[in-house]
Design a protein around this motif. Structure first.
Motif, mmCIF file in Angstrom:
data_model
loop_
_atom_site.group_PDB
_atom_site.id
_atom_site.type_symbol
_atom_site.label_atom_id
_atom_site.label_comp_id
_atom_site.label_asym_id
_atom_site.label_seq_id
_atom_site.Cartn_x
_atom_site.Cartn_y
_atom_site.Cartn_z
ATOM 1 N N HIS A 1 -0.474 10.664 -1.433
ATOM 2 C CA HIS A 1 0.061 9.388 -0.943
ATOM 3 C C HIS A 1 -0.956 8.668 -0.064
ATOM 4 O O HIS A 1 -1.173 7.449 -0.198
ATOM 5 N N ALA A 2 -1.599 9.400 0.845
ATOM 6 C CA ALA A 2 -2.554 8.777 1.759
ATOM 7 C C ALA A 2 -3.756 8.220 1.010
ATOM 8 O O ALA A 2 -4.192 7.091 1.267
ATOM 9 N N LEU A 3 -4.299 8.986 0.094
ATOM 10 C CA LEU A 3 -5.465 8.489 -0.637
ATOM 11 C C LEU A 3 -5.105 7.278 -1.484
ATOM 12 O O LEU A 3 -5.848 6.291 -1.526
ATOM 13 N N ARG A 4 -3.970 7.318 -2.150
ATOM 14 C CA ARG A 4 -3.553 6.170 -2.958
ATOM 15 C C ARG A 4 -3.378 4.928 -2.080
ATOM 16 O O ARG A 4 -3.749 3.828 -2.470
ATOM 17 N N ALA A 5 -2.817 5.111 -0.897
ATOM 18 C CA ALA A 5 -2.633 3.975 0.003
ATOM 19 C C ALA A 5 -3.973 3.376 0.401
ATOM 20 O O ALA A 5 -4.154 2.151 0.397
ATOM 21 N N LEU A 6 -4.936 4.226 0.726
ATOM 22 C CA LEU A 6 -6.256 3.739 1.134
ATOM 23 C C LEU A 6 -6.967 3.051 -0.034
ATOM 24 O O LEU A 6 -7.674 2.051 0.154
ATOM 25 N N GLN A 7 -6.787 3.581 -1.225
ATOM 26 C CA GLN A 7 -7.395 2.944 -2.400
ATOM 27 C C GLN A 7 -6.775 1.573 -2.674
ATOM 28 O O GLN A 7 -7.480 0.630 -3.041
ATOM 29 N N ARG A 8 -5.484 1.464 -2.483
ATOM 30 C CA ARG A 8 -4.825 0.169 -2.708
ATOM 31 C C ARG A 8 -5.288 -0.854 -1.670
ATOM 32 O O ARG A 8 -5.509 -2.023 -1.992
ATOM 33 N N ILE A 9 -5.445 -0.429 -0.438
ATOM 34 C CA ILE A 9 -5.931 -1.325 0.605
ATOM 35 C C ILE A 9 -7.344 -1.804 0.291
ATOM 36 O O ILE A 9 -7.717 -2.935 0.612
ATOM 37 N N ALA A 10 -8.138 -0.954 -0.364
ATOM 38 C CA ALA A 10 -9.542 -1.282 -0.643
ATOM 39 C C ALA A 10 -9.727 -2.246 -1.797
ATOM 40 O O ALA A 10 -10.848 -2.730 -2.013
ATOM 41 N N ARG A 11 -8.682 -2.528 -2.556
ATOM 42 C CA ARG A 11 -8.839 -3.383 -3.739
ATOM 43 C C ARG A 11 -9.482 -4.714 -3.377
ATOM 44 O O ARG A 11 -9.080 -5.374 -2.424
ATOM 45 N N GLY A 12 -10.489 -5.071 -4.154
ATOM 46 C CA GLY A 12 -11.217 -6.298 -3.907
ATOM 47 C C GLY A 12 -12.425 -6.123 -3.023
ATOM 48 O O GLY A 12 -13.334 -6.952 -3.032
ATOM 49 N N ALA A 13 -12.460 -5.031 -2.232
ATOM 50 C CA ALA A 13 -13.592 -4.767 -1.341
ATOM 51 C C ALA A 13 -14.396 -3.563 -1.795
ATOM 52 O O ALA A 13 -15.620 -3.531 -1.646
ATOM 53 N N ALA B 1 0.816 -1.213 0.000
ATOM 54 C CA ALA B 1 0.000 0.000 0.000
ATOM 55 C C ALA B 1 0.849 1.263 0.000
ATOM 56 O O ALA B 1 0.329 2.359 -0.106
ATOM 57 N N ASP B 2 2.165 1.120 0.124
ATOM 58 C CA ASP B 2 3.027 2.286 0.243
ATOM 59 C C ASP B 2 3.889 2.450 -1.010
ATOM 60 O O ASP B 2 4.542 1.518 -1.455
ATOM 61 N N THR B 3 3.855 3.653 -1.582
ATOM 62 C CA THR B 3 4.639 3.944 -2.778
ATOM 63 C C THR B 3 5.889 4.754 -2.481
ATOM 64 O O THR B 3 6.705 4.975 -3.371
ATOM 65 N N GLY B 4 6.015 5.247 -1.248
ATOM 66 C CA GLY B 4 7.175 6.057 -0.896
ATOM 67 C C GLY B 4 7.083 7.492 -1.369
ATOM 68 O O GLY B 4 8.031 8.258 -1.208
ATOM 69 N N VAL B 5 5.949 7.883 -1.927
ATOM 70 C CA VAL B 5 5.802 9.236 -2.466
ATOM 71 C C VAL B 5 6.012 10.306 -1.403
ATOM 72 O O VAL B 5 6.579 11.365 -1.676
ATOM 73 N N ALA B 6 5.565 10.041 -0.174
ATOM 74 C CA ALA B 6 5.594 11.073 0.868
ATOM 75 C C ALA B 6 6.741 10.888 1.851
ATOM 76 O O ALA B 6 6.701 11.461 2.945
ATOM 77 N N ASP C 1 0.536 19.325 2.886
ATOM 78 C CA ASP C 1 1.454 18.967 1.807
ATOM 79 C C ASP C 1 0.687 18.131 0.777
ATOM 80 O O ASP C 1 0.128 17.087 1.124
ATOM 81 N N PRO C 2 0.665 18.567 -0.488
ATOM 82 C CA PRO C 2 -0.092 17.797 -1.490
ATOM 83 C C PRO C 2 0.429 16.387 -1.684
ATOM 84 O O PRO C 2 -0.337 15.468 -1.976
ATOM 85 N N PHE C 3 1.748 16.182 -1.520
ATOM 86 C CA PHE C 3 2.294 14.833 -1.656
ATOM 87 C C PHE C 3 1.740 13.916 -0.574
ATOM 88 O O PHE C 3 1.429 12.748 -0.818
ATOM 89 N N ALA C 4 1.615 14.441 0.652
ATOM 90 C CA ALA C 4 1.078 13.638 1.746
ATOM 91 C C ALA C 4 -0.370 13.260 1.482
ATOM 92 O O ALA C 4 -0.788 12.125 1.747
#
Length: 402
Positions: free
Chosen positions: A172-184, A101-106, A166-169
């Motif tokens: 990053h947070a939304l992308r992480a939550l979206q990745r966690i949600a995959r399948g649900a 779930a982490d891309t390292g963007v932030a 910070d826009p990066f934060a």
């Protein structure tokens, strides 16, 4: 089921049925500067969710998701457990906890005043077999005159408001939550907003929108007035425990017809709003914070604040005290196919009951607001945000386990 679906299973305490009293010294009310911990950290845990009473951050990512077919109550609970773990870690400036779930963007951004606020749409209750627990105030919003709503950018089962300095934060947070949600759950729509960083420009709590007007001047002050806070957060003794300390949020994407608006003389724009462009003061005089005198008239008897001026029609005084806490952001998405700017406001308004907050005000505005000819409402949604989570609890636990 993937590992994320098992996060927190069996180890989290049940949410207290009666909820918790709102703390007078709640750091989420005081703002990030007063919150304990590293600079810019806003605690995730508390009697109500961060991001409701929190002073508005500079960047926002708003998203709605729909539960996937077959995602039942247990799957929704697993998702919210995993989201709670990730959001709490992200608010501390740490990775979300799951490697994929982490891309390292932030990396290096720190807490960045990040808040994640969760909400449930009406469909969430149906899909999880909790229709009997759906609060009456979550009834669908009616159609208003002039609405041009895009169904694909409206509604949703789940709501995420991710805001940060910070826009990066935020990304990053939304992308992480979206990745966690995959399948649900799958993203239904997503919107990006911005405003000036805290401490710059206008007085604290207000900002200029893309019409050039200061926005948020008449917002309630929940930090100073408990009665006003009780019109934003659900505090009634009859509210179910999972909702006491929560709130309802109306989200509207309002496109501003800037080419038309910017061609108007300044005094026409000020008459439509009821405030001066330069400093946000009402046309009846004073400063931005001077109360509007809706009874003031010119020597010829004409009201100083026009009958259709925005601030007159939206004022709590003319709407039986209707109160909302607006935390909206501007958006600018470039030109539309017709060449006009795709720009405006992401209207985000929190309240204890949309029936006594947003609805009476919007009905009145839709019938004659001078600004109506310069804006178009393109998307709309209503969600209920459950109360906050104490350490060891997860968002929505009392509802889904009750």
């Amino acid at each position: 089921m993937r590992r994320r679906a098992l996060l927190g299973a069996g180890g989290l305490a049940a949410l207290a049925a009666g909820g918790a009293a709102l703390a007078a010294d709640d750091p989420a009310v005081r703002g990030p500067a007063a919150a304990p911990g590293p600079p810019g950290r806003i605690p995730f845990h508390g009697p109500h969710q961060a991001g409701i009473l929190t002073p508005r951050q500079a960047c926002a990512r708003l998203a709605a998701l729909d539960l996937t077919p077959g995602a039942d109550r247990a799957r929704a609970a697993a998702l919210l457990r995993a989201w709670t773990v990730a959001a709490e870690r992200l608010s501390r400036g740490e990775p979300p906890g799951e490697a994929d779930a982490d891309t390292g963007v932030a990396l290096g951004a720190g807490p960045a005043s990040l808040t994640v606020t969760f909400g449930f749409g009406a469909g969430f209750f149906d899909r999880t077999g909790l229709a009997s627990a759906r609060p009456p105030a979550l009834a669908p919003l009616p159609a208003f005159p002039g609405d041009r709503l895009d169904p694909a950018r409206s509604g949703g089962d789940l709501f995420l408001q991710v805001a940060a300095a910070d826009p990066f934060a935020a990304v990053h947070a939304l992308r992480a939550l979206q990745r966690i949600a995959r399948g649900a759950a799958a993203t239904r729509w997503e919107m990006t907003g911005f405003t000036r960083p805290s401490g710059t420009g206008a007085a604290d709590g207000t900002h200029r929108n893309l019409m050039g007007q200061l926005d948020g001047t008449a917002n309630p002050d929940p930090a100073a007035d408990r009665a006003q806070r009780d019109r934003i957060l659900v505090t009634g003794p009859d509210a179910p425990g999972w909702l006491r300390g929560g709130s309802y949020v109306v989200v509207r994407r309002i496109r501003m017809l800037l080419d038309h608006w910017e061609g108007l003389p300044v005094h026409h724009r000020e008459q439509a709003v009821g405030r001066r462009v330069t400093d946000g003061a009402p046309l009846t005089g004073g400063t931005e914070r001077t109360p509007v005198d809706l009874d003031a008239a010119r020597p010829d008897g004409v009201p100083v604040i026009a009958a259709n001026a925005h601030i007159r029609l939206a004022a709590p005084k003319t709407n039986s005290g209707a109160t909302m806490l607006r935390r909206g952001w501007s958006y600018y998405d470039g030109p539309r196919p017709d060449g006009a700017p795709d720009a405006g406001m992401l209207f985000v308004a929190w309240q204890t009951d949309p029936g006594t907050g947003f609805l009476p005000v919007q009905h009145r505005l839709a019938r004659g607001d001078a600004l109506a000819r310069y804006v178009e409402h393109e998307a709309s949604a209503l969600f209920v945000a459950p109360r906050g989570a104490a350490p060891g609890e997860w968002i929505g636990q009392a509802l889904l386990e009750g």
